[in-house]
Design a protein around this motif. Structure first.
Motif, PDB file in Angstrom:
ATOM      1  N   PHE A   1      30.912 -12.866 -13.299  1.00 32.98           N
ATOM      2  CA  PHE A   1      30.518 -13.485 -14.568  1.00 32.98           C
ATOM      3  C   PHE A   1      30.345 -12.403 -15.628  1.00 32.98           C
ATOM      4  O   PHE A   1      29.864 -11.298 -15.341  1.00 32.98           O
TER       5      PHE A   1
ATOM      6  N   SER B   1      34.092 -16.287 -16.648  1.00 40.09           N
ATOM      7  CA  SER B   1      33.886 -16.193 -15.208  1.00 40.09           C
ATOM      8  C   SER B   1      35.228 -16.237 -14.500  1.00 40.09           C
ATOM      9  O   SER B   1      36.229 -16.712 -15.049  1.00 40.09           O
TER      10      SER B   1
ATOM     11  N   ARG C   1      27.457 -20.440  -9.568  1.00 44.71           N
ATOM     12  CA  ARG C   1      26.705 -20.682 -10.796  1.00 44.71           C
ATOM     13  C   ARG C   1      25.500 -21.578 -10.521  1.00 44.71           C
ATOM     14  O   ARG C   1      24.395 -21.321 -10.997  1.00 44.71           O
TER      15      ARG C   1
ATOM     16  N   THR D   1      24.247 -18.666 -20.578  1.00 46.27           N
ATOM     17  CA  THR D   1      24.540 -17.263 -20.908  1.00 46.27           C
ATOM     18  C   THR D   1      25.952 -16.848 -20.508  1.00 46.27           C
ATOM     19  O   THR D   1      26.408 -15.769 -20.897  1.00 46.27           O
ATOM     20  N   VAL D   2      26.644 -17.685 -19.736  1.00 39.88           N
ATOM     21  CA  VAL D   2      27.954 -17.301 -19.211  1.00 39.88           C
ATOM     22  C   VAL D   2      29.008 -17.342 -20.311  1.00 39.88           C
ATOM     23  O   VAL D   2      29.249 -18.376 -20.927  1.00 39.88           O
TER      24      VAL D   2
ATOM     25  N   VAL E   1      28.148 -12.223 -18.965  1.00 40.20           N
ATOM     26  CA  VAL E   1      27.054 -13.004 -19.548  1.00 40.20           C
ATOM     27  C   VAL E   1      26.523 -12.329 -20.804  1.00 40.20           C
ATOM     28  O   VAL E   1      26.713 -11.124 -21.022  1.00 40.20           O
TER      29      VAL E   1
END
Length: 488
Positions: A299, A401, A384, A397-398, A301
């Motif tokens: 990820f 990915s 997740r 916040t991602v 973020v």
């Protein structure tokens, strides 16, 4: 990070090494420093095996592709190998690993054993009794766990480990009464990927668990590929040649070398030399068992993970599994091939420790979960959800990915059959005969041919010891060399 081939003297290799993961590199370092002409062959375009890093989403953020956190650089090989020991800067967190529970509670393994014990409440004295003697004999304990199974460990280390492996690797009472300490140990033992309780998994937990309070669980500044780069630079400085993008599909291509070391899974040896192997040995390799797999999620973020318990952000690794009983149930189901909705998951945030790995508003998150061998599912959504359970708001916040299923992990590295990053099931019998019953476990029935992957003793992990032991055997048996070169 692909070095230009260089050599000294003749172009003909005295030693051919297939695979440039940590074990292939360790073997190459020992052999090249012994004055031998070493050629390394790597199927991928980039060397390093499990020690690779990349800019997956953003040019300013580096992600580790496979391994990320490196407690086993405390191995005898890496303790002595100057180019990594002195040349790679490590960042070691105050909290080696964290284990979030429900309602914001968490069990925390600090580098300081006394602080860890104090924070575990009623189980603090029990944790201290479990780990303190191992710490007092950490050198011998580590050497025993990372041996080639031919040299008897010190009696003290053997006794300490055997008693604890039985107590924590069988249904016997552990002596813990609360929830935190059992979860803390179950989480670190789950690194083995075995169906618990199991003595071999308990051994993994004891090794990694006590190292959390010794040297800690460090991450290399800039990424795991810095370890590989340091080893490769040393190899080139000692005259080795590195050939990338050149898979070896037939062992006879290397017959001019006096010794061949294979950093490959047993399947790889079968593919390269199946018809050359005696029936009995070939049968053992065909019966070799592969275990629970990993599925990787990465990820990018916008901020560090918003853990419900903020202390988890200070840890280098988080184990997401819940109570010890829940971890055991989930790991057993996964080992049986069942797809569970809440798999055991490991998470690391390297940017919290190493500012070179992140950028303003951009942080890497490394994670993987345990899945059945050969699983084809993309793990991003499952991972997740697992993080979100302990860190509400994580999903917001991602930025980007990507996922690598267990099946695709094998495509990335053939040493991970079905996504098994341990290169073979970690259980007691297979640990003692890994990958086959041999007096010299790294040797094969083929003259001058040795296995040096994680399918050989002492097994998985970025410690270089499989390659080290295989190289020692080759030096003695093929070249008559008994005095090892300095590794500083």
């Amino acid at each position: 990070m692909t070095p230009s081939p260089t050599s000294r003297g003749s172009d003909e290799a005295e030693v051919a090494i297939v695979g440039t993961g940590p074990n292939g590199l360790a073997a190459g370092a020992l052999l090249a420093r012994s004055g031998l002409r070493v050629h390394l062959h790597e199927a991928a375009e980039e060397p390093g095996g499990g020690l690779r890093s990349a800019r997956l989403f953003d040019s300013s953020v580096r992600h580790d592709i496979c391994s990320a956190v490196h407690p086993m650089t405390a191995s005898p090989f890496f303790r002595r190998f100057g180019p990594v020991r002195d040349g790679v800067r490590m960042h070691t967190p105050e909290i080696s690993y964290a284990h979030p529970l429900e309602d914001g509670e968490a069990a925390l393994a600090y580098r300081d054993l006394s602080e860890t014990s104090a924070r575990l409440g009623e189980d603090g004295p029990g944790w201290h009794r479990l780990m303190r003697p191992l710490l007092d004999h950490t050198g011998r304990v580590t050497e025993a766990m990372l041996s080639d199974l031919r040299r008897p460990p010190s009696p003290r280390a053997a006794l300490l480990l055997a008693e604890r492996m039985l107590r924590h690797g069988t249904p016997l009472p552990t002596g813990f009464r609360g929830a935190k300490a059992p979860a803390l140990f179950a989480g670190v033992a789950a690194h083995a990927g075995s169906a618990p309780p199991h003595p071999a998994a308990a051994g993994v937990g004891l090794l990694l668990g006590h190292l959390a309070h010794a040297g800690g669980w460090p991450i290399p500044e800039g990424g795991s590929d810095r370890i590989a780069a340091a080893a490769l630079d040393d190899l080139l400085a000692h005259g080795a040649r590195v050939h990338t993008g050149q898979p070896i599909d037939d062992l006879r291509r290397l017959r001019s070398a006096r010794a061949v070391l294979l950093d490959v899974a047993p399947r790889g040896l079968l593919a390269m030399a199946g018809e050359l192997l005696p029936d009995g040995y070939r049968g053992q390799l065909e019966r070799y068992r592969y275990g629970t797999a990993a599925a990787k999620a990465d990820f990018l973020v916008s901020e560090p993970i918003p853990w419900r318990n903020p202390e988890i952000s200070r840890a280098g690794t988080a184990h997401l599994g819940g109570t010890a009983d829940r971890i055991r149930a989930v790991e057993r189901a996964t080992a049986r091939g069942e797809r569970v909705p809440d798999p055991f998951t490991l998470v690391s945030e390297p940017g919290n420790l190493d500012p070179t790995r992140a950028a303003p508003g951009k942080y890497p998150v490394w994670a993987y979960c345990h899945v059945p061998n050969g699983d084809t599912r993309d793990p991003v959504e499952t991972t997740r959800r697992r993080i979100e359970h302990y860190a509400p708001g994580f999903s917001e916040t991602v930025l980007e990915s990507s996922g690598t299923s267990a099946a695709r992990l094998e495509e990335y590295d053939a040493n991970y059959p079905g996504g098994d990053i341990s290169t073979g099931a970690v259980d007691l019998l297979q640990t003692l005969a890994r990958p086959a019953w041999r007096l010299v476990p790294h040797s094969t029935p083929l003259r001058g041919v040795y296995l040096c992957s994680a399918a050989t003793p002492p097994g998985p992990g970025v410690h270089g010891m499989c390659g080290y032991w295989a190289a020692r055997a080759a030096l003695r048996r093929e070249f008559g060399v008994r005095e090892l070169p300095p590794l500083d």
